[in-house]
Design a protein around this motif. Structure first.
Motif, PDB file in Angstrom:
ATOM      1  N   ALA A  68       0.813  -1.210   0.000  1.00  0.00           N
ATOM      2  CA  ALA A  68       0.000   0.000   0.000  1.00  0.00           C
ATOM      3  C   ALA A  68       0.844   1.257   0.000  1.00  0.00           C
ATOM      4  O   ALA A  68       0.389   2.317  -0.425  1.00  0.00           O
ATOM      5  CB  ALA A  68      -0.923   0.010   1.210  1.00  0.00           C
ATOM      6  N   LYS A  69       2.061   1.148   0.483  1.00  0.00           N
ATOM      7  CA  LYS A  69       2.912   2.333   0.518  1.00  0.00           C
ATOM      8  C   LYS A  69       3.466   2.650  -0.863  1.00  0.00           C
ATOM      9  O   LYS A  69       3.901   3.772  -1.127  1.00  0.00           O
ATOM     10  CB  LYS A  69       4.076   2.114   1.490  1.00  0.00           C
ATOM     11  CG  LYS A  69       3.644   2.063   2.926  1.00  0.00           C
ATOM     12  CD  LYS A  69       4.866   1.982   3.843  1.00  0.00           C
ATOM     13  CE  LYS A  69       4.435   1.870   5.297  1.00  0.00           C
ATOM     14  NZ  LYS A  69       5.552   1.678   6.211  1.00  0.00           N
ATOM     15  N   MET A  70       3.467   1.631  -1.739  1.00  0.00           N
ATOM     16  CA  MET A  70       4.047   1.803  -3.071  1.00  0.00           C
ATOM     17  C   MET A  70       3.461   2.981  -3.840  1.00  0.00           C
ATOM     18  O   MET A  70       4.210   3.830  -4.339  1.00  0.00           O
ATOM     19  CB  MET A  70       3.883   0.478  -3.833  1.00  0.00           C
ATOM     20  CG  MET A  70       4.320   0.556  -5.270  1.00  0.00           C
ATOM     21  SD  MET A  70       6.090   0.495  -5.435  1.00  0.00           S
ATOM     22  CE  MET A  70       6.303  -1.204  -5.876  1.00  0.00           C
ATOM     23  N   PRO A  71       2.133   3.088  -3.956  1.00  0.00           N
ATOM     24  CA  PRO A  71       1.600   4.243  -4.698  1.00  0.00           C
ATOM     25  C   PRO A  71       1.930   5.579  -4.034  1.00  0.00           C
ATOM     26  O   PRO A  71       2.089   6.589  -4.734  1.00  0.00           O
ATOM     27  CB  PRO A  71       0.083   4.005  -4.719  1.00  0.00           C
ATOM     28  CG  PRO A  71      -0.191   2.888  -3.819  1.00  0.00           C
ATOM     29  CD  PRO A  71       1.063   2.152  -3.566  1.00  0.00           C
ATOM     30  N   VAL A  72       2.064   5.563  -2.711  1.00  0.00           N
ATOM     31  CA  VAL A  72       2.405   6.812  -2.022  1.00  0.00           C
ATOM     32  C   VAL A  72       3.833   7.227  -2.376  1.00  0.00           C
ATOM     33  O   VAL A  72       4.098   8.378  -2.755  1.00  0.00           O
ATOM     34  CB  VAL A  72       2.272   6.648  -0.490  1.00  0.00           C
ATOM     35  CG1 VAL A  72       2.622   7.941   0.221  1.00  0.00           C
ATOM     36  CG2 VAL A  72       0.878   6.190  -0.127  1.00  0.00           C
ATOM     37  N   TYR A  73       4.751   6.252  -2.271  1.00  0.00           N
ATOM     38  CA  TYR A  73       6.134   6.533  -2.655  1.00  0.00           C
ATOM     39  C   TYR A  73       6.178   7.012  -4.101  1.00  0.00           C
ATOM     40  O   TYR A  73       6.841   7.995  -4.432  1.00  0.00           O
ATOM     41  CB  TYR A  73       7.002   5.273  -2.582  1.00  0.00           C
ATOM     42  CG  TYR A  73       7.198   4.669  -1.218  1.00  0.00           C
ATOM     43  CD1 TYR A  73       7.520   3.327  -1.087  1.00  0.00           C
ATOM     44  CD2 TYR A  73       7.086   5.423  -0.049  1.00  0.00           C
ATOM     45  CE1 TYR A  73       7.724   2.744   0.143  1.00  0.00           C
ATOM     46  CE2 TYR A  73       7.276   4.847   1.188  1.00  0.00           C
ATOM     47  CZ  TYR A  73       7.594   3.504   1.281  1.00  0.00           C
ATOM     48  OH  TYR A  73       7.793   2.914   2.501  1.00  0.00           O
ATOM     49  N   ALA A  74       5.486   6.237  -4.959  1.00  0.00           N
ATOM     50  CA  ALA A  74       5.527   6.531  -6.395  1.00  0.00           C
ATOM     51  C   ALA A  74       5.055   7.952  -6.674  1.00  0.00           C
ATOM     52  O   ALA A  74       5.710   8.697  -7.416  1.00  0.00           O
ATOM     53  CB  ALA A  74       4.676   5.519  -7.161  1.00  0.00           C
ATOM     54  N   MET A  75       3.952   8.328  -6.059  1.00  0.00           N
ATOM     55  CA  MET A  75       3.381   9.653  -6.313  1.00  0.00           C
ATOM     56  C   MET A  75       4.334  10.760  -5.884  1.00  0.00           C
ATOM     57  O   MET A  75       4.661  11.656  -6.665  1.00  0.00           O
ATOM     58  CB  MET A  75       2.041   9.754  -5.554  1.00  0.00           C
ATOM     59  CG  MET A  75       1.420  11.118  -5.528  1.00  0.00           C
ATOM     60  SD  MET A  75       1.010  11.762  -7.114  1.00  0.00           S
ATOM     61  CE  MET A  75      -0.348  10.842  -7.600  1.00  0.00           C
ATOM     62  N   ILE A  76       4.805  10.688  -4.646  1.00  0.00           N
ATOM     63  CA  ILE A  76       5.669  11.763  -4.140  1.00  0.00           C
ATOM     64  C   ILE A  76       7.011  11.767  -4.856  1.00  0.00           C
ATOM     65  O   ILE A  76       7.526  12.813  -5.254  1.00  0.00           O
ATOM     66  CB  ILE A  76       5.860  11.623  -2.615  1.00  0.00           C
ATOM     67  CG1 ILE A  76       4.511  11.726  -1.908  1.00  0.00           C
ATOM     68  CG2 ILE A  76       6.828  12.667  -2.102  1.00  0.00           C
ATOM     69  CD1 ILE A  76       4.574  11.542  -0.413  1.00  0.00           C
ATOM     70  N   ALA A  77       7.568  10.568  -5.035  1.00  0.00           N
ATOM     71  CA  ALA A  77       8.887  10.491  -5.672  1.00  0.00           C
ATOM     72  C   ALA A  77       8.840  11.001  -7.105  1.00  0.00           C
ATOM     73  O   ALA A  77       9.717  11.761  -7.534  1.00  0.00           O
ATOM     74  CB  ALA A  77       9.405   9.056  -5.643  1.00  0.00           C
ATOM     75  N   SER A  78       7.831  10.612  -7.855  1.00  0.00           N
ATOM     76  CA  SER A  78       7.796  11.053  -9.249  1.00  0.00           C
ATOM     77  C   SER A  78       7.492  12.542  -9.344  1.00  0.00           C
ATOM     78  O   SER A  78       7.939  13.209 -10.270  1.00  0.00           O
ATOM     79  CB  SER A  78       6.797  10.238 -10.065  1.00  0.00           C
ATOM     80  OG  SER A  78       5.516  10.371  -9.528  1.00  0.00           O
ATOM     81  N   ALA A  79       6.742  13.073  -8.381  1.00  0.00           N
ATOM     82  CA  ALA A  79       6.455  14.511  -8.407  1.00  0.00           C
ATOM     83  C   ALA A  79       7.714  15.328  -8.170  1.00  0.00           C
ATOM     84  O   ALA A  79       7.942  16.350  -8.817  1.00  0.00           O
ATOM     85  CB  ALA A  79       5.396  14.858  -7.353  1.00  0.00           C
ATOM     86  N   VAL A  80       8.537  14.868  -7.231  1.00  0.00           N
ATOM     87  CA  VAL A  80       9.689  15.677  -6.837  1.00  0.00           C
ATOM     88  C   VAL A  80      10.979  15.277  -7.559  1.00  0.00           C
ATOM     89  O   VAL A  80      11.829  16.114  -7.838  1.00  0.00           O
ATOM     90  CB  VAL A  80       9.897  15.596  -5.300  1.00  0.00           C
ATOM     91  CG1 VAL A  80      11.078  16.403  -4.865  1.00  0.00           C
ATOM     92  CG2 VAL A  80       8.635  16.048  -4.583  1.00  0.00           C
TER      93      VAL A  80
END
Lengths: 614, 75
Positions: free
Chosen positions: A382-394
């Motif tokens: 479940a943390k994967m999409p959170v990491y993905a979203m923030i990491a790809s944004a920044v």
């Protein structure tokens, strides 16, 4: 003639890996549920025997007990089996024995018969022996043991009618068997005596070839899978393949479908229905934005979780997972665990809930607790999409590296915590490593799906209850002001007030905004909520807009420390509730929560402070 | 004193004595490792530990630290 049906209680016991669950499913069909035992964490399945297998005059309740090697219990599962037999007063013990492994299986048989409860042996997989040119005289074996023996093939459904017919007779007559315990004997002598007896009985009743084909094939496969050079790369390849399908294109495709069906169609239907019923705004909001949206994130995760469990169940049933424990043991010894802890941790990368449950198979309580305590460090799916979203944004192009780095960091902290715990709060003897490596088998579709379902079921029930409650609470905190009345346009919600109060705590970590703090709080209900809460707070409608917003709010350094906090802090309440159930200790659970929060805060602050200086 | 740890690949031995403390001894006895039983050394794990033996009809893996306490005689 009396219409009253006779009721019998049957305990289904046997070694692990001998087809016990297959037999249980065959006997009970689909009508079974988890038995309730107060104060215990391990479950045993109980079911009613299908009519075709009982004589019409009886009800047969069957308890599928966890597989054990002997009645002396080492793990929580073995305690269950022993306690059931000694305390629950079954009328007869149905002991399933693997014909390909006869001598060791019969050791448990002798111990069971020493309990004073009638025993009946179901000799399973006899077709495998015969296929390889062997032969077992079941009549003679039964006479030698003093216990009736019935050849069956659980997976093919052969021989079961005869078995059950005789079982009901024996249960009714309560005939105990002839093998009696010798008094005043110490365990060593008893063990040797039992094996000597078994060896003699088996040599008189069984004929087989020196080595079997199954053994040869298993040896050949093991030459590859446990090869000094190839073992690890092969393992990584298999894991990569599994995670790629589950979290990659195919998995997200399935997720997308569930997302559409639940969060769009079902939500729309619900909304319409509520509107037509004239339900008041507040309640409507609670249902659509609180419950549906709150659980929606986790529901879309279901297909991926199922896929992961499907693959893992397949690997487990094939016999490969035992090899993985075998390979990893030396490494795990270095930080106070054994190779057996590795498999639950792999599951932990999918979801913490089934992972802590998988720790039940560990043979020492100390091992089990240690494994459970460091489970939160294995980043769940479940943390994967959170990491993905923030990491790809920044980080745009470097997002992949960042996410991988997070996973590695999680493991590192897991190892460090493990070493610390095993030297302090969970000091204990070195965990023993005694593991059977079953022969490689091709799992049947039915059994794989059954095992997958077993794992997924607990996850779903927890999602349905704990997550449901959490979503309601979080939504209420969003919608109510401090006066516990719905906030108007201008009002401040409880969660915002809390967020503003605790935000300064995070300023040293580099993300001292109320939005960041509030998102973290909602992440306690479910990790996916972090993203959805941010969308709400920054008032953005889709992922593209959120990406833009995140890039504005976070610098690379603050994004790093925020991601690290998310990596290390408390897992979702479903996971915490699973941990509490498995640890069976409020004290340790509270410790775990406080520990995770402290480590998360300390490390993200450290990273930010050091990074700032550079 | 020869132990099962000294066996070469596919060599058999009969167990003479298990020199381990009670808990471990019983654990191994439950799995069939008792004086008089035959074991065959199969392989080591990739990192050198644990060891894999064929005991009776199945494969059992134990650590070197335990294997070197199981006295046996080659057959």
């Amino acid at each position: 003639m009396s219409k009253e049906r006779q009721k019998f209680k049957v305990a289904l016991a046997g070694n692990p890996n001998c087809g016990k669950t297959t037999l249980f499913n065959e006997l009970t069909g689909s009508c079974h549920q988890v038995g309730n035992r107060i104060g215990v964490t391990v479950e045993c399945m109980e079911g009613m025997c299908r009519n075709e297998y009982c004589r019409n005059s009886c009800h047969i309740q069957i308890a599928d007990l966890p597989g054990i090697y002997s009645l002396y219990p080492y793990s929580a599962e073995e305690v269950i089996t022993r306690d059931y037999i000694l305390n629950d007063e079954p009328d007869v013990i149905l002991n399933i024995v693997d014909a390909a492994n006869l001598e060791r299986n019969l050791y448990l048989t002798l111990q069971l018969s020493e309990c004073g409860v009638p025993v009946v042996i179901a000799l399973n997989m006899i077709d495998v022996i015969e296929r390889e040119g062997g032969k077992i005289d079941t009549q003679k074996l039964g006479e030698a043991l003093g216990i009736p023996v019935f050849p069956i093939s659980a997976s093919k459904g052969i021989g079961i009618h005869e078995l059950m017919a005789e079982l009901t007779v024996i249960a009714g007559e309560k005939t105990a068997c002839r093998y009696k315990v010798k008094c005043g004997e110490d365990e060593d002598t008893a063990a040797s005596r039992r094996y000597a007896f078994i060896r003699k009985a088996v040599s008189e009743c069984m004929k087989r070839n020196k080595t079997s084909r199954q053994e040869e094939i298993t040896g050949k496969i093991d030459n590859v899978m446990t090869h000094p050079l190839a073992a690890i790369p092969l393992f990584l390849l298999i894991m990569f393949f599994i995670f790629q399908i589950t979290f990659g294109a195919f998995g997200t495709y399935l997720s997308g479908w569930v997302d559409y069906l639940f969060n769009v169609r079902f939500a729309a239907v619900a909304e319409n229905m509520l509107m037509n019923l004239g339900v008041n705004e507040f309640l409507k909001g609670l249902i659509t934005d609180g419950i549906i949206a709150g659980t929606g994130g986790v529901v879309t995760f279901f297909p991926q979780i199922m896929l992961l469990f499907l693959f893992l169940s397949f690997l487990e049933d094939s016999g490969y997972m035992a090899r993985v424990s075998f390979i990893m043991d030396k490494l795990f010894m270095k930080f106070g665990l054994s190779g057996k802890s590795f498999v639950p941790m792999i599951i932990g990368f999918g979801c913490t809930v089934p992972a802590v449950m998988a720790a039940r198979t560990l043979s020492s309580e100390h091992d089990r607790r240690l494994t459970i305590l460091i489970m939160p460090f294995m980043s769940c799916g479940a943390k994967m999409p959170v990491y993905a979203m923030i990491a790809s944004a920044v980080f745009s192009h470097y997002a992949g590296f960042v996410v991988m780095g997070l996973y590695v960091l999680g493991c590192v902290f897991g190892i460090i915590s493990c070493i610390i715990f095993s030297k302090t709060i969970l000091k204990g003897s070195k965990p023993p490593f005694v593991l059977e490596l079953p022969p490689y088998r091709m799992p049947t579709l039915k059994s794989t799906f059954y095992h997958m379902w077993e794992k997924a079921k607990d996850f779903m029930i927890r999602a349905g209850t704990v997550l449901f409650t959490g979503s309601v609470v979080i939504w209420l905190m969003h919608s109510l002001g401090m006066d516990f009345r719905p906030i108007g346009e201008e009002g401040k919600s409880i969660i915002m007030i809390i967020g503003e109060k605790i935000a300064p705590l995070f300023s040293v970590c580099g993300f001292g905004t109320p939005e960041a703090a509030v998102s973290l709080i909602s992440g306690i209900a479910a990790k996916e909520s972090i993203i959805s809460t941010m969308s709400i707070l920054y008032d953005v409608k889709d992922t593209a807009a959120l990406t833009v917003e995140l890039a504005k709010v976070f610098t690379p350094l603050s994004a790093c420390s925020y991601l690290i906090f998310i990596l290390l802090y408390t897992p979702c309440i479903a996971a915490v509730s699973a941990i509490k159930t498995e640890l069976n200790s409020l004290r340790l659970t509270v410790f775990s929560v406080v520990y995770q929060l402290s480590v998360a805060w300390a490390v993200s602050a450290l990273v930010f402070l050091i990074g700032d200086k550079l | 004193m020869m132990t099962v740890a000294d066996l070469k690949r596919n060599e058999s031995a009969v167990v003479i004595r298990v020199n381990l403390e009670n808990e471990m001894k019983r654990h191994l006895a439950d799995m069939g490792v008792v004086p008089g039983c035959v074991v065959v050394f199969k392989r080591k794990a990739p990192f050198g530990n644990p060891y894999l033996y064929k005991v009776m009809d199945y494969l059992l893996s134990i650590r070197l630290s335990e294997a070197e306490k199981i006295e046996a005689e080659r057959i």
